[in-house]
Every structure is written in C-alpha cells, then in structure tokens.
Write an enzyme that holds these catalytic residues in place. Structure first.
Site, mmCIF file in Angstrom:
data_model
loop_
_atom_site.group_PDB
_atom_site.id
_atom_site.type_symbol
_atom_site.label_atom_id
_atom_site.label_comp_id
_atom_site.label_asym_id
_atom_site.label_seq_id
_atom_site.Cartn_x
_atom_site.Cartn_y
_atom_site.Cartn_z
ATOM 1 N N GLY A 60 45.677 33.115 41.866
ATOM 2 C CA GLY A 60 47.041 33.404 41.426
ATOM 3 C C GLY A 60 47.785 34.225 42.467
ATOM 4 O O GLY A 60 48.872 33.871 42.880
ATOM 5 N N PHE A 61 47.178 35.344 42.870
ATOM 6 C CA PHE A 61 47.745 36.229 43.902
ATOM 7 C C PHE A 61 49.137 36.723 43.536
ATOM 8 O O PHE A 61 49.926 37.075 44.404
ATOM 9 C CB PHE A 61 47.770 35.525 45.270
ATOM 10 C CG PHE A 61 46.449 34.953 45.698
ATOM 11 C CD1 PHE A 61 45.327 35.770 45.778
ATOM 12 C CD2 PHE A 61 46.311 33.610 45.999
ATOM 13 C CE1 PHE A 61 44.105 35.254 46.162
ATOM 14 C CE2 PHE A 61 45.081 33.078 46.379
ATOM 15 C CZ PHE A 61 43.982 33.904 46.459
ATOM 16 N N ALA A 111 40.811 45.468 36.890
ATOM 17 C CA ALA A 111 39.393 45.803 36.737
ATOM 18 C C ALA A 111 39.229 47.129 36.005
ATOM 19 O O ALA A 111 38.517 47.221 35.002
ATOM 20 C CB ALA A 111 38.722 45.868 38.109
ATOM 21 N N ARG A 145 34.842 54.374 41.600
ATOM 22 C CA ARG A 145 33.553 53.732 41.336
ATOM 23 C C ARG A 145 33.686 52.218 41.502
ATOM 24 O O ARG A 145 34.642 51.619 41.007
ATOM 25 C CB ARG A 145 33.116 54.067 39.908
ATOM 26 C CG ARG A 145 31.860 53.360 39.463
ATOM 27 C CD ARG A 145 31.444 53.835 38.090
ATOM 28 N NE ARG A 145 30.771 55.137 38.181
ATOM 29 C CZ ARG A 145 30.683 55.996 37.163
ATOM 30 N NH1 ARG A 145 31.247 55.719 36.008
ATOM 31 N NH2 ARG A 145 30.040 57.127 37.314
ATOM 32 N N PRO A 150 29.538 45.762 43.151
ATOM 33 C CA PRO A 150 29.732 45.710 44.609
ATOM 34 C C PRO A 150 29.811 44.291 45.157
ATOM 35 O O PRO A 150 30.450 44.056 46.186
ATOM 36 C CB PRO A 150 28.486 46.437 45.148
ATOM 37 C CG PRO A 150 28.042 47.320 44.041
ATOM 38 C CD PRO A 150 28.387 46.584 42.761
ATOM 39 N N LYS A 174 38.787 52.374 40.312
ATOM 40 C CA LYS A 174 40.168 52.030 40.667
ATOM 41 C C LYS A 174 40.179 50.550 41.034
ATOM 42 O O LYS A 174 39.260 49.826 40.687
ATOM 43 C CB LYS A 174 40.645 52.909 41.827
ATOM 44 C CG LYS A 174 40.726 54.397 41.496
ATOM 45 C CD LYS A 174 41.145 55.175 42.734
ATOM 46 C CE LYS A 174 41.062 56.667 42.515
ATOM 47 N NZ LYS A 174 41.248 57.394 43.786
ATOM 48 N N GLY A 175 41.197 50.125 41.734
ATOM 49 C CA GLY A 175 41.249 48.718 42.115
ATOM 50 C C GLY A 175 40.870 48.515 43.568
ATOM 51 O O GLY A 175 41.030 49.417 44.390
ATOM 52 N N GLY A 226 41.167 44.885 44.667
ATOM 53 C CA GLY A 226 41.581 43.498 44.905
ATOM 54 C C GLY A 226 42.744 43.380 45.867
ATOM 55 O O GLY A 226 42.919 42.361 46.518
ATOM 56 N N GLU A 227 43.558 44.413 45.934
ATOM 57 C CA GLU A 227 44.706 44.365 46.840
ATOM 58 C C GLU A 227 44.539 45.300 48.028
ATOM 59 O O GLU A 227 45.155 45.101 49.073
ATOM 60 C CB GLU A 227 45.980 44.680 46.050
ATOM 61 C CG GLU A 227 46.200 43.637 44.960
ATOM 62 C CD GLU A 227 47.521 43.772 44.224
ATOM 63 O OE1 GLU A 227 48.093 44.869 44.216
ATOM 64 O OE2 GLU A 227 47.962 42.764 43.650
#
Lengths: 316, 740
Positions: free
Chosen positions: B248-249, B519, B623, B627, B696-697, B699-700
């Site tokens: 999606g992005f 997440a 955290r 991974p 935290k995130g 992905g970006e």
C-alpha cells in the site's frame, strides 16, 4: 482488446498468403509485445496467424560458415546456444541485457526484430502519436523525451527502436529472410530492415503486407572481442538510455552499433575506420547530425563515453 | 485501557514470544497462493460481473457529453456508471478530488465511467467504445512557476508529522548572517508513485441496502466512513473486508475509485461487481507523493555547532489539498538556537498528492541530510561527527520538552564502526577500483512515532485456542504475526495456538496501517484486550487477585497456586474486547524513532553508471516486536529509498498536465540487481512512554535519510553534487573526468 479471428499457420508460404489477403491480419509468435498492445488497443488486428506450428525453431550451420536462426527461436535459446556464445558473443550478451528471463523464454527472434517503440506517448491512447495514429501529431516532441531518439529523428516522430538483439545483429551484418504474400522469398540486409520515421513513422520496417520473417542468418564469425554495454538508470529490466554493441579486433579495428538513440539500430560504417584512434575519433562521426531534445541531450556524450568504456575494456 | 503513565513491568517484558525472530504466520498461505486478495474473492459472492474504469483523457476541463451508445451495444455489457446516472454522491473526508469526474474533470485519468460486463475482456473492450467529449481548459501544471505565487500553508498530512505555515525560533536571519560558515542551497524531489504490487481492487455486493466491499485498504474504519459519505448511506450499512493487501505504502490509506465504482456498478447491474485499476491508470487516477522544492540554509560556528537552521519547502496539490510536510523533521532533528521552517502550497491541476511512506520526512530528509553532508565538508568535519555534535536530547523548539528516548548518536557510532567508516576518504573522487569511482555516504534517519487508538476482541476457546479479532490490516508488514505474538505472550500459549483475524470492519476498530503507527498501536490494543481476558480467566479459575498473575505454558499461577488455562474455558468460550487509548505522554515528551544509514556506492568514471555496493542501517526505535519482520520492513524501505535516490520520478508533461511514465516499464523502481547486501542493526531499546508494548514504528524509519545517504556516497565517489533527485547520470555526466 478488439475481437479477432485466429488461425494456426500450416506453412510459411500459406501463412504469408493468408496474411496478404486478410485485411488487418497480423502474425503472432511469442506475443510478448503484441498482446500488451492489443490490450491497450494500440494494435487492433482483426485476424491473428499463429506461426508456432511452423517449427522454425532451429539454429543451423550455413554452408557459408555462419548460422541460420529460425524465426521462432526464443531469445533464451538463441542467447544460450553454444555457437552463438562462442562466435557471436555480442548477440548473446545483447539478448541477455534485454527484458527478463520470463519474457526471453517467450520472445522470439522475428518478434524481437518487430517490437514496437516504448515511447510513452505511443502507449497512451489519449495522446497524439503519428506512429499509432498517422496524422494525429507527435505529443512527444516538446514533451517528456528523456528516453527518446536523438538521431535520424523527424518532425513527425522521435521514437526509438527499443530492442537490444537487433543492435548486435546490425554489427554482425545479419540478413533477414522472409517469404512474401506471393510466395517469393527475399533476403533483407539488417541495415535496410528498419526504417527511419520520416513522414511515415507508423511504418517501422520494410516488410510488405503479409511478408513473414522465416529466419535471420549470420555470416561467418568475425573473431575479435565482443561487447554489449547497455547503460540505463536501473540495472536490469529497463530500456537502454544508450547501448553500444561492438566487436573489436586485436589491432583495434572493429565495428560499432548504437542502441537507444534512433528509430533503428544505429551504425555508421564509415566512422569505424577511426576506431583504433579511440572513441573521441569515432563517436562524433557516428552521431553527426544528431538532433537531441533538451531532455535527451546527454545521450550524445553518453555514446562517446560508453564507447570509450568498451574500447578501454577491449584493450585490457 | 487508558495509557497515560509510562509502562511499568508487564507480561510483554518476558519476551518469550515477543522480540523473537519469527516467521510470518500468514507466510504459508501467501506462498501457496491461498491468501485471498480482494480481486480473487470468487468465492464470496456468486455471479460476479466485471467493471472496467474509463479514465479522463484530459487533465482539466468539463465533460460536454458522453456517448455510451456503442459501449452499451457491445457484447456482454450489463451497465455503465457515470456521474450523471450514479445519483447524488458525496466526497470522502480523506479525498481531495472526487472519485468520479463529471461534469468537471479535476485531473488526468480521473474516473469518468465504469463499464460493467459479463467478462473482463468485454468490459475492457466496451470501455474503449465510450466516447467522451471534453471542453479542455488550461491548467496549472508547473510547480516551479506556481510556487512563485503560492501562499504559506501549514499541514498535517494524513499519516505524517504536522508543521505550521511558518515556525520561527530565535532570530534565524540574524544568526544565519552572522554565522562563520553557511550553506544556502536548493534541493528538489520529484513526484513519486507508490507502485505497490497489488493494484487497487474491490468486489462489491449489495444485500438490500447493505453493502459489502472486499477490497484492498490500509485503514478499514476510515474506509467505511468515506464509502458511506461518498455513497450517502449510513455507515452501518457498509462493511469492508480486507484481510490481505499486496502493498500500500500510503496509496491505500483512502477509498479510491475502484471501491466506489464497484459499489455503484453492483447497484446498477443488480449483482456483485469486481473492479481493479489497471497499472497504466494507477499513477494518474490515484494519489502520489508530491514533488518538493526545498531551500535549506545552515549556519554554524567554526566548532561545527549549528547556530541557524532554515528549511523552507514548497509543494503543490489540487485545490483543497495539503502541503508535503517536508520540513517536519527539521524542527526536531538537530540542536540550534535560531530556527526557521515554512511551507508553501501551490495549487496544481495534477493528480492528487497525498501520503506515501514517511510523508514529509522522506523527501525532507533527502534534502536536509544532503545539506548536512555539504555543511560538514564546508566545516572540514567528518559527517558523522558533525551530526553527533549537533545532537539534542530535547525538542530544540521547546527545550523544556525532552525526547522520550533518543539514541541517534548510538546509531551513528555503531554504524560507523560496523561499516568501516574510518576507511572513507573525506576528500571526494579519490578512491578508484578499476574504472569505478568509489565513495561512502551517511545520513541520519528520523521519523516521528505516532500512536492511535486501537481496539481488539480476544476469545479463549474451549481447548485453549486464542482468537484475536481487530480491523487492523497487514499490508505485507507482518501485522498478523506480531499480533499473534502479543496474544501468545500475554496468554502464555504457543504462537500456533493463536488465530489472528484482521481487516474486517465487523471487528473492533484499530489503528490501521499508516504512519508507522500500526505495529505499536495495534499490538497495544491487543495487549489491552488480553489484560481483560487474563482478568476473566483469573476470575473463572478462582484467583482472588489479578496482580501477580503469571500466564506461562498454558498454566495460570499466582500466590503459590496454579490452574490450567483451558479449564477457564471449559464451560464455554470467554470473549472480551478493549482498546488502548493514548493520553498526553506524546505531548509531554517527544516520541521519535532514530537511525543512521551508511552506503557505499561506485560510479563508472566513463559512463556514470551507479552501483550501490553496501548498505547498512542502524535503528533505535523502541522494542522490536519481531526482528525478522522488522528487518524486512527496514530493508524494503531502504530499497524504496534507493529507488527514490537513483531512478524514481513521475515525469510531468507540463503542457497536458499528467504523469507521462504511467506504467512499470517507464516508472522504474529498483530490481534485485540494483540492491546489494543490506544489513540492519536494531539497538536494544524499550520505550515505556510509547505504549505497554514499549515499541515504536520502523516501517517508515528505513526510508528516512537513505536517499541522501546514497546521494552522499555518489558525491564522495565523484566529487559532483546533484541536488535534484533522482540522481541520474544525465545530471552529472559532463562533470565526470574526461575520457580519452
């Protein structure tokens, strides 16, 4: 995609005759380009003649010491052929620089010669394009033209021939064998096969209506070192900004073909005499008369620089 | 559960399932082709017809008339939807342009009609017979020209960091004028396309006035609201189902034409209708990351400390649109007493600009981190050291406000050591490997951590199976797995005993997937529901207190006694629901994620071809829940950022107002051959202020800064600076050494 009728060819002559008498007929081999264009209704054949049943999938030695490549030999098979890799490595390398493994498995020798331009305006049916719709104009001129032609262009069209294989064939002086609708066979030197756009850019090559490619022949091997250097923004699966096909002999003489710059594989034989003197002596002759746009002006120096890279490698 | 004080010790800290590299639980379904994507849901509604979208052939104008006669007469055609026959339509809250054109056309390829037919091929063929007569009007397509008269506009992109029109701290102009060493440069980033693998696709079916959409959407609850608003029906009459999403992005944060037209087509046809956008339509029909023009001014003392930081960005969008918040990170990333950020927004008649992976920070850092590289060189400082000495542990605009956690220095130092940064030659164009010029580049990575309310329902079934239901989505990120891991950790069961059901609007509303908040927020929502489930279990098993409960290996124990988890559900399943709601911790302390990117690149001295040779990212992002999937997110983002650095650009035709290279043959994204070995290191962190998950995130974060790191490596290799992304050879070829 428009509805179409379909037949399986029974012989090259019959296929050519059928194509000649059927308005809107086209041959289909691998279909990797034609089917995409049909989905977009850039190509709208009313009848397809499938040449797969004809065989034409052999690579044979010729009496002259060269090779005869059947029209239906796939890109994968041609690039992998032991004789091609040994004696015509420039061809093998050019093919491997194009498309993807999946496409090369489907794409054929004849079809590759006939692939149409990748000009984005040709691909967008809302835009004016003399190649797609004669007389409609050219939206690419004055538009986004970074990828497009710099030499041999016309006021009607600045599209390029997008393929790699034919650039190597041009350097090898290949011959395209055909059978015409009336059954007559002819042999077309690759140099004469593709056209410049002129005022009729919708005509990519010199094939007559119904004329079917049956084979491509290569003359005796040239020896020397073989190169295909394809420059692009992405390392694989991209059309050339510029490509150089070259065969360079031990004494520095050789042949050079250029892809990504013109409506046909670009080669200026007269310039090749200067090859031993280096790229700076040759490239300006090859590119003499170039008419780049602001977007693609870089292609002219890039030809010289890429040729220099090839010649440096040849010397090493 | 209200989360308004920092998390103390909790069951997640055990990290017996959480924090372990775990294969994605949806992996087998995906690789065997059994994960149901929207367009493939042949099973969900019988007798589906096919819709094909007709896109506008002009960028701006009016539809004078549409001739449907030939299309209607074409074989297999069932119905044709246009604005004229669609009934009264509203506009989604998240949409800038209408999803169906008429009578006005707002941008190229805006949907003009949907042709519904028995087969896809019939619909496509008939769509080509729809003849639209346009009154074309001139449009505004040239960002540079329009920015000259563009106003200052603040922004808060749909999944990004906010920034006001102008923000000044101290005396920027004075400090800049007085600085020992200064930089004043212009940087540009182009329009970019999400280019996700799965196109936008939907199947719509009506049961009376009840609409079900099987679709591909990142934000289920936003989607339900905007479908209802667009179709002018109550929200409770809309159900969205989107369990699997092929990327999606940010391009699927919103309801797009496929969903609305499928619904309208199904109504008109009186049967279910499926619609997918074709690849050539995606660039112009949907949203994109807007181009930016950025001016950065930096002033520093000879000691390398920044005294003035100025970042002004301009971007464009349709009327009513948003600026790209490319200055957002500059407000927080480096110390410096005198600061200026501002944004201008031009009105453009190009397709709608909107969020794409790390909106704001991604293009903002492409500029800022290149400027930092240039500034380090002017100061004759190492670029790592320059960043280190300008680190700040407090919000530089509001020094009383600390960061919840910030280990940018650790990322830079660890990365430098692991990458062999000491082997970099500070002087550019010095290192040769045959015909290749070799260089190294670094950049900081920074992305804010956002939190969103997120709910979940959990069920303990007889036999001990745990079911989690939430409308959270998995856009390829690994949501299924981390949610499963969270429930397994909380309930003390193996991951295999947890079933995760996502992406259905009949489930509790979640944070959804966007802004790298998914997440942390969604697992925190599952945590909250599991806390409730633990209480219910304890009660059934007769525990008096829930304080010191331990759920491990199917056993529940406290105060010296224990019981079987399965016994709690022996007489029937237990189902509970809760949500996490975040208080003001995020205001008291700045929550952000940090990283450092290191890149080695080679440039052919003659042809200018670029080869990335090595990439390393070091991340400090709370955290890390899994991974393995976190690493996949970061390397994917690094790949996307490498594309942004070296090849991605939607080419604008400024005469006709559209993105010309609207397919994947001409809009180039990296292929395997472009990407070398990638290494990712996560620093060991847990942030108690972010959520009970202490996560935290990421992905970006991975796309933030990487573009500049690549470009800085190219500069270090060649000594030629290109400030106009993407860095393609045509922009520096003539500055390379002459060839013999």
């Amino acid at each position: 995609m428009r509805p179409f009728t379909y037949e399986r060819a029974t012989s090259p002559e019959a296929a050519a005759a059928a194509a000649g008498r059927t308005q809107g007929a086209k041959f289909i081999a691998g279909g990797t380009n034609l089917l995409d264009l049909m989905k977009l209704e850039i190509e709208t054949p009313t009848h397809l003649i499938d040449i797969r049943p004809l065989g034409l999938d052999k690579i044979e030695d010729t009496d002259e010491g060269g090779l005869r490549i059947g029209a239906f030999v796939t890109n994968t098979d041609l690039a992998a052929d032991r004789r091609v890799r040994r004696d015509y490595a420039v061809l093998s390398r050019a093919i491997m620089a194009g498309a993807s493994g999946q496409l090369r498995n489907k794409a054929t020798t004849a079809g590759n010669l006939l692939q149409r331009t990748r000009c984005p305006y040709f691909y967008d049916t809302n835009q004016a394009c003399n190649k797609r719709k004669p007389g409609s104009g050219c939206a690419a001129i004055g538009g986004y033209s970074r990828q497009l032609g710099v030499i041999g262009v016309s006021d009607a069209c600045i599209a390029t021939y997008p393929g790699d294989m034919a650039i190597a064939m041009r350097v090898l002086d290949a011959t395209v064998e055909t059978v015409k609708a009336d059954g007559e066979a002819r042999a077309i030197p690759i140099a004469d096969f593709h056209r410049l756009p002129g005022d009729a850019p919708h005509i990519d090559n010199v094939l007559e209506p119904g004329e079917l490619i049956t084979a491509v022949t290569l003359p005796r091997p040239l020896g020397g070192k073989h190169f295909y250097h394809k420059v692009r923004d992405r390392r694989s699966y991209a059309y050339a900004l510029v490509s150089i096909a070259a065969v360079v002999q031990r004494d520095g003489s050789g042949r050079v073909g250029v892809g990504g710059v013109a409506h046909k594989p670009w080669r200026v034989e007269a310039a090749e005499a200067a090859l031993p003197e280096g790229a700076a002596a040759v490239a300006p002759q090859i590119m003499a008369g170039a008419r780049p746009t602001e977007d693609n002006r870089f292609k002219v120096p890039l030809v010289e620089r890429t040729l220099a890279a090839v010649l440096a490698e040849a010397r090493s | 559960m209200k989360f308004d004080t920092p998390a103390g010790a909790n069951p997640i800290d055990k990290m017996t399932v959480i924090g372990r590299p775990t294969d994605r639980i949806d992996g087998p379904a995906k690789v065997t082709g059994t994960a149901p994507y929207a367009y493939e849901r042949h099973d969900v509604a019988p007798n589906q017809a096919y819709g094909f979208v007709v896109g506008a052939g002009v960028a701006r104008g009016t539809i004078r008339s549409i001739d449907l006669a030939d299309a209607e007469a074409a074989p297999g055609v069932i119905a044709i939807v246009t604005a004229e026959n669609a009934g009264r339509l509203g506009k989604g809250r998240m949409n800038t342009a209408k999803l169906i054109a008429g009578p006005d056309v707002q941008h190229y390829h805006q949907a003009v009609a949907l042709v519904v037919a028995e087969t896809f091929e019939q619909a496509r063929a008939a769509a080509n017979l729809v003849r639209v007569d346009y009154q074309r009007v001139p449009g505004r397509f040239d960002l540079d020209a329009e920015l000259e008269r563009a106003p200052l506009v603040g922004g808060d992109s749909n999944e990004g960091s906010a920034a006001p029109p102008v923000d000044e701290v101290g005396d920027f102009e004075g400090a800049f004028a007085a600085a020992d060493v200064t930089l004043d440069e212009r940087y540009t980033t182009p329009d970019q396309s999400h280019a996700m693998m799965e196109p936008h696709a939907s199947i719509a079916a009506w049961d009376g006035d009840q609409l079900t959409l099987w679709t591909s959407n990142q934000m289920i609850n936003w989607g339900v609201g905007d479908v209802a608003r667009t179709l002018q029906i109550p929200k409770d009459k809309v159900r969205l189902i989107s369990p699997f999403i092929g990327g999606g992005f940010g391009g699927k944060l919103f309801v797009r034409a496929d969903a609305v037209l499928a619904a309208l087509g199904a109504k008109a046809a009186g049967r279910p209708v499926k619609v997918a956008l074709t690849r050539p339509m995606m660039a112009n029909n949907t949203t994109h990351r807007p181009a930016t023009v950025q001016r950065i001014r930096l002033g520093a003392g000879r000691d390398g400390r920044l005294t003035a930081i100025g970042h002004e960005s301009g971007s464009g969008d349709l009327e009513g649109g948003q600026p790209e918040t490319a200055v957002a990170q500059t407000k927080l990333l480096y110390a410096g007493a005198n600061r200026l950020t501002s944004m201008r927004l031009a009105v453009l008649d190009l397709p709608e600009g909107n969020a794409m992976r790390a909106p704001g920070e991604a293009p903002g850092l492409m500029a800022l981190e290149m400027a930092m590289d240039e500034m380090a060189e002017r100061l004759e400082m190492d670029p790592v050291e320059f960043r280190v000495i300008n680190d700040t542990q407090v919000d530089p605009e509001k020094p009383e406000r600390p960061f919840s956690q910030r280990n940018l220095i650790g990322c830079l130092r660890t990365g430098a050591e692991r990458f062999g940064w000491d082997r970099r030659n500070a002087k550019p164009a010095q290192v040769r490997d045959g015909d290749w010029l070799v260089g190294m580049g670094v950049a900081s990575a920074f992305r804010n951590n956002m939190t969103m309310t997120s709910g979940a329902r959990v069920t303990l079934e007889p036999g001990g199976r745990v079911i989690v239901e939430t409308d959270m989505t998995d856009i390829g990120t690994g949501s299924y797995t981390i949610i499963g891991q969270t429930a397994a950790e909380m309930m003390g069961v193996p991951l295999e005993q947890v079933e995760v059901r996502l992406g259905d609007s009949s489930f509790p509303v979640s944070a959804g997937s966007g802004g790298q908040w998914g997440a942390n927020s969604s697992t925190a929502g599952v945590y909250a529901a599991c806390v409730k489930l633990r209480e219910a279990v304890a009660q059934r098993l007769g525990f008096n207190s829930t304080d010191d409960l331990d759920f491990t290996g199917g056993q529940v124990s406290a105060g010296g006694r224990s019981g079987q988890l399965t016994d709690a559900a022996r007489d029937g399943a237990i189902t509970v629901e809760d949500k996490i709601e975040f208080g003001d911790l995020g205001e008291k302390a700045q929550q952000s994620t940090f990283g450092a990117h290191f890149v080695e690149a080679a440039v052919h001295r003659m042809t200018g071809e670029i080869r990335i040779r090595r990439m390393l990212a070091v991340c400090a992002a709370g955290r890390i829940l899994n991974p393995k999937s976190a690493r996949s997110q970061v390397i994917g983002a690094m790949t996307m950022g490498a594309g942004a650095a070296l090849m991605e650009e939607l080419a604008v035709d400024k005469r006709f107002g559209f993105f010309v290279n609207h397919d994947l043959a001409t809009y180039e994204v990296p292929v395997h051959a472009d990407i070398p070995h990638q290494e990712v290191i996560f620093l060991d962190e847990a942030d108690p202020q972010s959520s009970p998950m202490k996560a935290k995130g990421v992905g970006e974060l991975g796309i933030c800064g990487i573009g500049a790191a690549v470009a800085n490596a190219v500069y270090n290799a060649t000594g030629t600076r290109v400030r106009d992304y993407p860095v393609t050879l045509d922009k520096y070829l003539e500055r390379l050494p002459a060839v013999a």
